[in-house]
Design a protein around this motif. Structure first.
Motif, mmCIF file in Angstrom:
data_model
loop_
_atom_site.group_PDB
_atom_site.id
_atom_site.type_symbol
_atom_site.label_atom_id
_atom_site.label_comp_id
_atom_site.label_asym_id
_atom_site.label_seq_id
_atom_site.Cartn_x
_atom_site.Cartn_y
_atom_site.Cartn_z
ATOM 1 N N VAL A 161 60.578 81.234 32.765
ATOM 2 C CA VAL A 161 59.401 81.129 31.678
ATOM 3 C C VAL A 161 58.457 81.853 31.746
ATOM 4 C CG1 VAL A 161 57.760 79.464 30.737
ATOM 5 C CG2 VAL A 161 60.092 78.559 31.221
ATOM 6 N N GLN A 162 57.749 82.119 32.971
ATOM 7 C CA GLN A 162 56.637 82.953 33.161
ATOM 8 C C GLN A 162 57.029 84.584 33.079
ATOM 9 O OE1 GLN A 162 54.203 81.763 32.535
ATOM 10 N NE2 GLN A 162 53.784 79.664 33.820
ATOM 11 N N ILE A 163 58.176 84.987 33.493
ATOM 12 C CA ILE A 163 58.531 86.305 33.547
ATOM 13 C C ILE A 163 58.539 86.701 32.060
ATOM 14 C CG2 ILE A 163 60.443 87.916 33.817
ATOM 15 C CD1 ILE A 163 61.009 86.764 36.446
ATOM 16 N N GLY A 164 59.276 85.731 31.192
ATOM 17 C CA GLY A 164 59.684 85.862 29.783
ATOM 18 C C GLY A 164 58.012 85.786 29.036
ATOM 19 N N GLN A 165 56.968 84.980 29.522
ATOM 20 C CA GLN A 165 55.538 85.076 29.052
ATOM 21 C C GLN A 165 54.961 86.320 29.177
ATOM 22 O OE1 GLN A 165 52.553 81.667 28.018
ATOM 23 N NE2 GLN A 165 52.329 82.122 30.302
ATOM 24 N N THR A 166 55.182 86.706 30.423
ATOM 25 C CA THR A 166 54.428 88.207 30.902
ATOM 26 C C THR A 166 55.017 89.120 29.900
ATOM 27 O OG1 THR A 166 54.258 87.402 33.118
ATOM 28 C CG2 THR A 166 54.089 89.681 32.716
ATOM 29 N N TRP A 167 56.414 89.168 29.771
ATOM 30 C CA TRP A 167 56.994 90.291 29.005
ATOM 31 C C TRP A 167 56.648 90.313 27.559
ATOM 32 C CZ3 TRP A 167 59.869 90.263 24.468
ATOM 33 C CH2 TRP A 167 60.466 91.150 24.176
ATOM 34 N N GLN A 168 56.398 88.976 26.983
ATOM 35 C CA GLN A 168 55.902 88.862 25.711
ATOM 36 C C GLN A 168 54.488 89.344 25.404
ATOM 37 O OE1 GLN A 168 54.934 84.810 24.375
ATOM 38 N NE2 GLN A 168 55.968 85.222 22.438
ATOM 39 N N PRO A 189 41.565 87.230 28.991
ATOM 40 C CA PRO A 189 41.027 88.265 28.794
ATOM 41 C C PRO A 189 42.011 89.522 28.168
ATOM 42 C CG PRO A 189 41.252 87.963 31.057
ATOM 43 C CD PRO A 189 41.588 86.508 30.200
ATOM 44 N N ILE A 190 43.055 89.466 28.593
ATOM 45 C CA ILE A 190 43.983 90.550 28.133
ATOM 46 C C ILE A 190 44.189 90.209 26.607
ATOM 47 C CG2 ILE A 190 46.659 91.219 28.205
ATOM 48 C CD1 ILE A 190 46.387 90.655 31.298
ATOM 49 N N LEU A 191 44.537 89.014 26.091
ATOM 50 C CA LEU A 191 44.825 88.894 24.569
ATOM 51 C C LEU A 191 43.590 89.209 23.911
ATOM 52 C CD1 LEU A 191 46.641 85.223 24.513
ATOM 53 C CD2 LEU A 191 47.447 87.615 24.196
ATOM 54 N N LYS A 192 42.451 89.329 24.309
ATOM 55 C CA LYS A 192 41.308 89.790 23.753
ATOM 56 C C LYS A 192 41.228 91.228 23.209
ATOM 57 C CE LYS A 192 37.574 86.322 24.918
ATOM 58 N NZ LYS A 192 36.167 86.227 25.442
ATOM 59 N N LEU A 193 42.134 91.997 24.199
ATOM 60 C CA LEU A 193 42.305 93.500 24.012
ATOM 61 C C LEU A 193 43.269 93.909 23.125
ATOM 62 C CD1 LEU A 193 41.706 94.598 27.614
ATOM 63 C CD2 LEU A 193 39.991 94.250 25.788
ATOM 64 N N ALA A 194 44.097 92.886 22.746
ATOM 65 C CA ALA A 194 45.441 93.201 21.887
ATOM 66 C C ALA A 194 44.963 93.621 20.625
ATOM 67 C CB ALA A 194 46.323 92.075 22.001
ATOM 68 N N CYS A 195 45.865 94.516 19.856
ATOM 69 C CA CYS A 195 45.436 94.929 18.432
ATOM 70 C C CYS A 195 46.197 93.749 17.490
ATOM 71 C CB CYS A 195 46.270 96.070 18.209
ATOM 72 S SG CYS A 195 45.978 97.452 19.120
ATOM 73 N N GLY A 196 45.480 93.529 16.347
ATOM 74 C CA GLY A 196 45.913 92.421 15.365
ATOM 75 C C GLY A 196 45.736 91.112 15.662
ATOM 76 N N ASP A 197 46.492 90.239 14.911
ATOM 77 C CA ASP A 197 46.383 88.959 15.189
ATOM 78 C C ASP A 197 47.477 88.287 16.375
ATOM 79 O OD1 ASP A 197 45.920 86.126 14.690
ATOM 80 O OD2 ASP A 197 47.029 85.847 12.986
ATOM 81 N N THR A 198 46.861 87.714 17.068
ATOM 82 C CA THR A 198 47.559 87.121 18.523
ATOM 83 C C THR A 198 47.674 85.641 18.490
ATOM 84 O OG1 THR A 198 45.401 86.802 19.591
ATOM 85 C CG2 THR A 198 46.387 88.780 19.841
ATOM 86 N N LEU A 199 47.542 85.134 17.277
ATOM 87 C CA LEU A 199 47.660 83.529 16.872
ATOM 88 C C LEU A 199 48.989 82.970 17.695
ATOM 89 C CD1 LEU A 199 46.525 80.927 16.156
ATOM 90 C CD2 LEU A 199 47.467 81.356 14.088
ATOM 91 N N VAL A 200 50.032 83.635 17.209
ATOM 92 C CA VAL A 200 51.381 83.191 17.670
ATOM 93 C C VAL A 200 51.509 83.277 19.095
ATOM 94 C CG1 VAL A 200 53.746 83.724 17.840
ATOM 95 C CG2 VAL A 200 52.455 83.995 15.605
ATOM 96 N N HIS A 201 50.877 84.214 19.879
ATOM 97 C CA HIS A 201 51.046 84.562 21.217
ATOM 98 C C HIS A 201 50.069 83.340 21.852
ATOM 99 C CE1 HIS A 201 52.296 88.325 19.917
ATOM 100 N NE2 HIS A 201 52.874 88.565 20.970
ATOM 101 N N GLU A 202 48.984 82.970 21.291
ATOM 102 C CA GLU A 202 48.027 81.824 21.833
ATOM 103 C C GLU A 202 48.935 80.623 21.666
ATOM 104 O OE1 GLU A 202 44.004 81.908 20.446
ATOM 105 O OE2 GLU A 202 44.124 83.830 19.870
ATOM 106 N N MET A 203 49.377 80.472 20.712
ATOM 107 C CA MET A 203 50.217 79.046 20.571
ATOM 108 C C MET A 203 51.439 79.045 21.748
ATOM 109 S SD MET A 203 48.728 77.547 18.226
ATOM 110 C CE MET A 203 49.735 76.218 18.393
ATOM 111 N N SER A 204 52.212 80.190 21.992
ATOM 112 C CA SER A 204 52.978 80.194 22.908
ATOM 113 C C SER A 204 52.513 79.914 24.279
ATOM 114 C CB SER A 204 53.966 81.405 22.895
ATOM 115 O OG SER A 204 53.169 82.521 23.268
ATOM 116 N N VAL A 205 51.348 80.391 24.323
ATOM 117 C CA VAL A 205 50.784 80.150 25.896
ATOM 118 C C VAL A 205 50.559 78.769 26.012
ATOM 119 C CG1 VAL A 205 48.603 80.666 27.276
ATOM 120 C CG2 VAL A 205 49.929 82.544 26.014
ATOM 121 N N TYR A 206 49.953 78.152 24.786
ATOM 122 C CA TYR A 206 49.546 76.633 24.964
ATOM 123 C C TYR A 206 51.091 75.880 25.302
ATOM 124 C CZ TYR A 206 44.994 77.855 23.061
ATOM 125 O OH TYR A 206 43.898 78.258 22.717
#
Length: 314
Positions: A161-168, A189-206
């Motif tokens: 799971v965590q290897i997959g999340q890191t790759w994502q 802090p890494i997501l703050k530097l990403a371009c565009g909308d990161t909502l999907v990635h935030e939800m996957s983190v949750y």
């Protein structure tokens, strides 16, 4: 600080190297922080190594509870070593740059070991549940093979799971800034530097946090609700005191770790404060592992007795 960038096909500047700002906003105490964190790292290494040694050498500690405690101490050494040596190197050399691959590697190990800690704390609570609530079945249920299987499951269970999340996360494009306002590569802090909308990635983190942290925490609470109920029904005060003493250390570690980590990861990214994140991260990545040997040794008579025997043999 060196800024390296390459031009992407869409003319958006894409970062290939990060800068970990760490505590650069406090230039006057860099030397003090270097000395403090060096001492903390030595305390973590020595304290947890000592627990591993005595649980291996002392026959009185050849029990499932201390087998898991030794695993936990090894884990704490690894967990702290993912972040603290890199931070110390930055303080000593003032070179805060880290490559994209280096950042991804650090984050991956941090997430895998953090997940292992969640799972191992569940295993330790299950061990205490069986020992206190089902004492007659304890030798049969927590046999050597079962202990090794549970430990292996805790160490390996979170890897996919965590290897997959890191790759994502690192499949995102990072643009405009390469400065991570943290002392290690962490998700918020890494997501703050990403371009565009990161909502999907935030939800996957949750979702992942719920699976690897919230669910284990609920299981631990369920175990301890049963344990406390059983302890309160014990006929003698001495029996209740002894039972509580074997559980209180573990419960204290659970509260310290899950409390600070959950505040960090369950808040929306937009509400994160760099200063608060650093303080909380220091607590569950460095301070708690430093105090774990103290918590387990000072509140456990078997460990204290084993330590005395160990020092007498030296």
């Amino acid at each position: 600080m060196k800024l390296e960038e390459v031009e992407a096909e869409d003319n958006v500047s894409t970062v290939v190297q990060f800068v970990l700002l760490g505590f650069s906003e406090l230039p006057s105490i860099q030397g003090f922080l270097s000395g403090l964190f060096s001492i903390i790292y030595m305390v973590v290494l020595i304290g947890n190594s000592l627990i591993v040694i005595i649980t291996r050498l002392d026959p009185a500690l050849h029990k499932p509870m201390y087998f898991f405690l030794a695993n936990f101490s090894v884990l704490e050494i690894c967990y702290v070593s993912v972040t603290l040596p890199r931070m110390l190197a930055s303080l000593w050399t003032l070179d805060r740059s880290i490559s994209l691959l280096g950042c991804a590697t650090q984050l991956c190990f941090f997430l895998v070991l953090g997940t292992t800690e969640c799972f191992l704390l569940v295993v330790m609570s299950y061990d205490r549940y069986v020992a206190i609530c089902k004492p007659l079945h304890y030798p049969l249920v927590m046999n050597s093979r079962k202990c090794h299987q549970l430990a292996a499951g805790a160490w390996l269970g979170g890897m996919p799971v965590q290897i997959g999340q890191t790759w994502q996360i690192f499949s995102l494009h990072f643009c405009h800034s390469n400065q991570i306002n943290h002392f290690f590569c962490d998700i918020p802090p890494i997501l703050k530097l990403a371009c565009g909308d990161t909502l999907v990635h935030e939800m996957s983190v949750y979702v992942v946090v719920v699976l690897v942290a919230a669910v284990p925490f609920v299981l631990i609470l369920a175990s301890y609700s049963k344990i406390i109920g059983t302890i309160l029904r014990l006929p003698t005060a001495q029996g209740r005191t002894k039972a509580f003493s074997t559980c209180s250390s573990h419960l204290l570690v659970v509260v310290l770790f899950f409390g600070s980590a959950s505040i960090t990861y369950f808040r929306p990214t937009s509400s994160h404060s760099a200063g608060t994140d650093k303080l909380l991260s220091l607590f569950y990545t460095i301070v708690t592992p430093m105090f774990n040997p103290v918590i387990y040794s000072l509140r456990n008579q078997d460990v204290l007795a084993a330590l005395r025997r160990f020092w007498l043999k030296i």
